[in-house]
Design a protein around this motif. Structure first.
Motif, mmCIF file in Angstrom:
data_model
loop_
_atom_site.group_PDB
_atom_site.id
_atom_site.type_symbol
_atom_site.label_atom_id
_atom_site.label_comp_id
_atom_site.label_asym_id
_atom_site.label_seq_id
_atom_site.Cartn_x
_atom_site.Cartn_y
_atom_site.Cartn_z
ATOM 1 N N GLU A 3 0.811 -1.217 0.000
ATOM 2 C CA GLU A 3 0.000 0.000 0.000
ATOM 3 C C GLU A 3 0.846 1.270 0.000
ATOM 4 O OE1 GLU A 3 -3.097 2.132 2.987
ATOM 5 O OE2 GLU A 3 -3.314 -0.022 2.706
ATOM 6 N N SER A 4 1.952 1.302 0.732
ATOM 7 C CA SER A 4 2.779 2.509 0.767
ATOM 8 C C SER A 4 3.471 2.760 -0.570
ATOM 9 C CB SER A 4 3.804 2.437 1.895
ATOM 10 O OG SER A 4 4.712 1.393 1.666
ATOM 11 N N THR A 5 3.803 1.704 -1.307
ATOM 12 C CA THR A 5 4.400 1.870 -2.624
ATOM 13 C C THR A 5 3.413 2.528 -3.574
ATOM 14 O OG1 THR A 5 5.730 -0.092 -2.278
ATOM 15 C CG2 THR A 5 5.499 0.666 -4.541
ATOM 16 N N ILE A 6 2.154 2.165 -3.458
ATOM 17 C CA ILE A 6 1.136 2.718 -4.332
ATOM 18 C C ILE A 6 0.855 4.172 -3.992
ATOM 19 C CG2 ILE A 6 -1.294 2.542 -4.994
ATOM 20 C CD1 ILE A 6 -0.955 -0.519 -4.517
ATOM 21 N N SER A 7 0.793 4.518 -2.714
ATOM 22 C CA SER A 7 0.421 5.875 -2.333
ATOM 23 C C SER A 7 1.597 6.852 -2.360
ATOM 24 C CB SER A 7 -0.231 5.874 -0.948
ATOM 25 O OG SER A 7 0.669 5.375 0.008
ATOM 26 N N LEU A 8 2.828 6.366 -2.313
ATOM 27 C CA LEU A 8 4.014 7.230 -2.349
ATOM 28 C C LEU A 8 5.013 6.707 -3.384
ATOM 29 C CD1 LEU A 8 4.524 7.665 1.498
ATOM 30 C CD2 LEU A 8 3.463 9.283 -0.079
ATOM 31 N N PRO A 9 4.652 6.804 -4.669
ATOM 32 C CA PRO A 9 5.478 6.172 -5.695
ATOM 33 C C PRO A 9 6.663 6.999 -6.187
ATOM 34 C CG PRO A 9 3.550 7.118 -6.702
ATOM 35 C CD PRO A 9 3.406 7.318 -5.206
ATOM 36 N N TRP A 10 6.789 8.256 -5.760
ATOM 37 C CA TRP A 10 7.846 9.125 -6.271
ATOM 38 C C TRP A 10 8.960 9.266 -5.250
ATOM 39 C CZ3 TRP A 10 7.932 10.224 -11.204
ATOM 40 C CH2 TRP A 10 6.730 10.115 -11.917
ATOM 41 N N LEU A 11 10.196 9.068 -5.703
ATOM 42 C CA LEU A 11 11.374 9.139 -4.849
ATOM 43 C C LEU A 11 12.219 10.346 -5.200
ATOM 44 C CD1 LEU A 11 12.627 5.464 -5.241
ATOM 45 C CD2 LEU A 11 11.216 6.383 -3.397
ATOM 46 N N VAL A 12 12.841 10.940 -4.179
ATOM 47 C CA VAL A 12 13.919 11.895 -4.401
ATOM 48 C C VAL A 12 15.195 11.146 -4.055
ATOM 49 C CG1 VAL A 12 15.000 14.051 -3.661
ATOM 50 C CG2 VAL A 12 12.520 13.931 -3.910
ATOM 51 N N ILE A 13 16.137 11.150 -4.993
ATOM 52 C CA ILE A 13 17.398 10.437 -4.856
ATOM 53 C C ILE A 13 18.532 11.458 -4.801
ATOM 54 C CG2 ILE A 13 18.950 8.722 -5.900
ATOM 55 C CD1 ILE A 13 16.212 7.560 -5.144
ATOM 56 N N ARG A 14 19.506 11.197 -3.926
ATOM 57 C CA ARG A 14 20.703 12.039 -3.836
ATOM 58 C C ARG A 14 21.915 11.193 -4.191
ATOM 59 N NH1 ARG A 14 24.739 12.887 0.168
ATOM 60 N NH2 ARG A 14 23.607 11.574 1.637
ATOM 61 N N GLN A 15 22.804 11.767 -4.983
ATOM 62 C CA GLN A 15 24.068 11.107 -5.295
ATOM 63 C C GLN A 15 25.202 11.989 -4.809
ATOM 64 O OE1 GLN A 15 24.554 9.232 -9.132
ATOM 65 N NE2 GLN A 15 26.646 9.968 -9.247
ATOM 66 N N TYR A 27 7.214 10.431 -2.039
ATOM 67 C CA TYR A 27 6.163 11.444 -2.166
ATOM 68 C C TYR A 27 5.017 10.933 -3.027
ATOM 69 C CZ TYR A 27 9.986 14.021 -0.253
ATOM 70 O OH TYR A 27 11.006 14.411 0.570
ATOM 71 N N ALA A 28 3.860 11.523 -2.825
ATOM 72 C CA ALA A 28 2.645 11.095 -3.519
ATOM 73 C C ALA A 28 2.616 11.544 -4.977
ATOM 74 C CB ALA A 28 1.412 11.614 -2.784
ATOM 75 N N THR A 29 3.182 12.719 -5.263
ATOM 76 C CA THR A 29 3.122 13.239 -6.629
ATOM 77 C C THR A 29 4.515 13.600 -7.126
ATOM 78 O OG1 THR A 29 2.866 15.550 -5.985
ATOM 79 C CG2 THR A 29 0.839 14.237 -6.198
ATOM 80 N N ARG A 30 4.650 13.579 -8.429
ATOM 81 C CA ARG A 30 5.923 13.976 -9.037
ATOM 82 C C ARG A 30 6.219 15.440 -8.724
ATOM 83 N NH1 ARG A 30 9.871 14.614 -12.116
ATOM 84 N NH2 ARG A 30 10.540 13.914 -14.084
ATOM 85 N N HIS A 45 25.092 22.616 -2.200
ATOM 86 C CA HIS A 45 25.962 21.453 -2.013
ATOM 87 C C HIS A 45 26.252 20.819 -3.368
ATOM 88 C CE1 HIS A 45 25.763 21.484 2.331
ATOM 89 N NE2 HIS A 45 24.472 21.717 2.235
ATOM 90 N N LYS A 46 27.305 20.040 -3.447
ATOM 91 C CA LYS A 46 27.706 19.443 -4.719
ATOM 92 C C LYS A 46 26.968 18.153 -5.058
ATOM 93 C CE LYS A 46 32.274 21.458 -4.765
ATOM 94 N NZ LYS A 46 33.708 21.207 -4.844
ATOM 95 N N GLN A 47 26.118 17.669 -4.172
ATOM 96 C CA GLN A 47 25.381 16.451 -4.465
ATOM 97 C C GLN A 47 24.354 16.704 -5.566
ATOM 98 O OE1 GLN A 47 25.739 17.452 -1.177
ATOM 99 N NE2 GLN A 47 27.230 15.930 -0.579
ATOM 100 N N LEU A 48 24.014 15.636 -6.275
ATOM 101 C CA LEU A 48 22.979 15.699 -7.301
ATOM 102 C C LEU A 48 21.680 15.166 -6.714
ATOM 103 C CD1 LEU A 48 25.018 14.147 -10.248
ATOM 104 C CD2 LEU A 48 24.524 16.572 -9.855
ATOM 105 N N TYR A 49 20.578 15.782 -7.058
ATOM 106 C CA TYR A 49 19.255 15.330 -6.624
ATOM 107 C C TYR A 49 18.379 15.150 -7.843
ATOM 108 C CZ TYR A 49 20.681 16.867 -1.985
ATOM 109 O OH TYR A 49 21.346 17.022 -0.796
ATOM 110 N N TRP A 50 17.578 14.082 -7.851
ATOM 111 C CA TRP A 50 16.618 13.889 -8.935
ATOM 112 C C TRP A 50 15.441 13.081 -8.445
ATOM 113 C CZ3 TRP A 50 21.202 11.241 -8.797
ATOM 114 C CH2 TRP A 50 21.145 9.858 -8.827
ATOM 115 N N VAL A 51 14.435 13.019 -9.305
ATOM 116 C CA VAL A 51 13.174 12.343 -8.994
ATOM 117 C C VAL A 51 13.038 11.126 -9.889
ATOM 118 C CG1 VAL A 51 10.650 12.589 -9.096
ATOM 119 C CG2 VAL A 51 12.062 14.492 -8.283
ATOM 120 N N GLU A 52 12.594 10.033 -9.310
ATOM 121 C CA GLU A 52 12.244 8.864 -10.127
ATOM 122 C C GLU A 52 11.058 8.152 -9.503
ATOM 123 O OE1 GLU A 52 15.328 5.393 -9.006
ATOM 124 O OE2 GLU A 52 16.215 6.976 -10.199
ATOM 125 N N ARG A 53 10.344 7.449 -10.322
ATOM 126 C CA ARG A 53 9.165 6.713 -9.876
ATOM 127 C C ARG A 53 9.570 5.291 -9.490
ATOM 128 N NH1 ARG A 53 3.607 7.449 -10.423
ATOM 129 N NH2 ARG A 53 2.453 5.504 -10.348
#
Length: 66
Positions: A3-15, A27-30, A45-53
């Motif tokens: 259920e949590s995967t369905i309701s919060l399918p968007w991730l913020v990733i840091r590298q 997060y719930a929405t893109r 900061h020098k880290q990279l951030y992006w969004v993926e589903r």
């Protein structure tokens, strides 16, 4: 999927500078995830951030597939 995967399918990733990747949050929405990633990017900061589903193949910050 649970259920949590369905309701919060968007991730913020840091590298970090060493190429290590970490999930910052889910997060719930893109739009919500992108807003968070943009805010973190703006901190200077020098880290990279992006969004993926959840379930998509990982992409690097430049948009190429890994």
């Amino acid at each position: 999927m649970n259920e949590s995967t369905i309701s919060l399918p968007w991730l913020v990733i840091r590298q970090d500078d060493n190429g290590n990747r970490y999930r910052v949050g889910r997060y719930a929405t893109r739009a919500e995830a992108q807003r968070i990633a943009d805010g973190l990017d703006a901190t200077g900061h020098k880290q990279l951030y992006w969004v993926e589903r959840i379930g998509q193949h990982a992409q690097s910050a430049d948009g190429t597939r890994n």
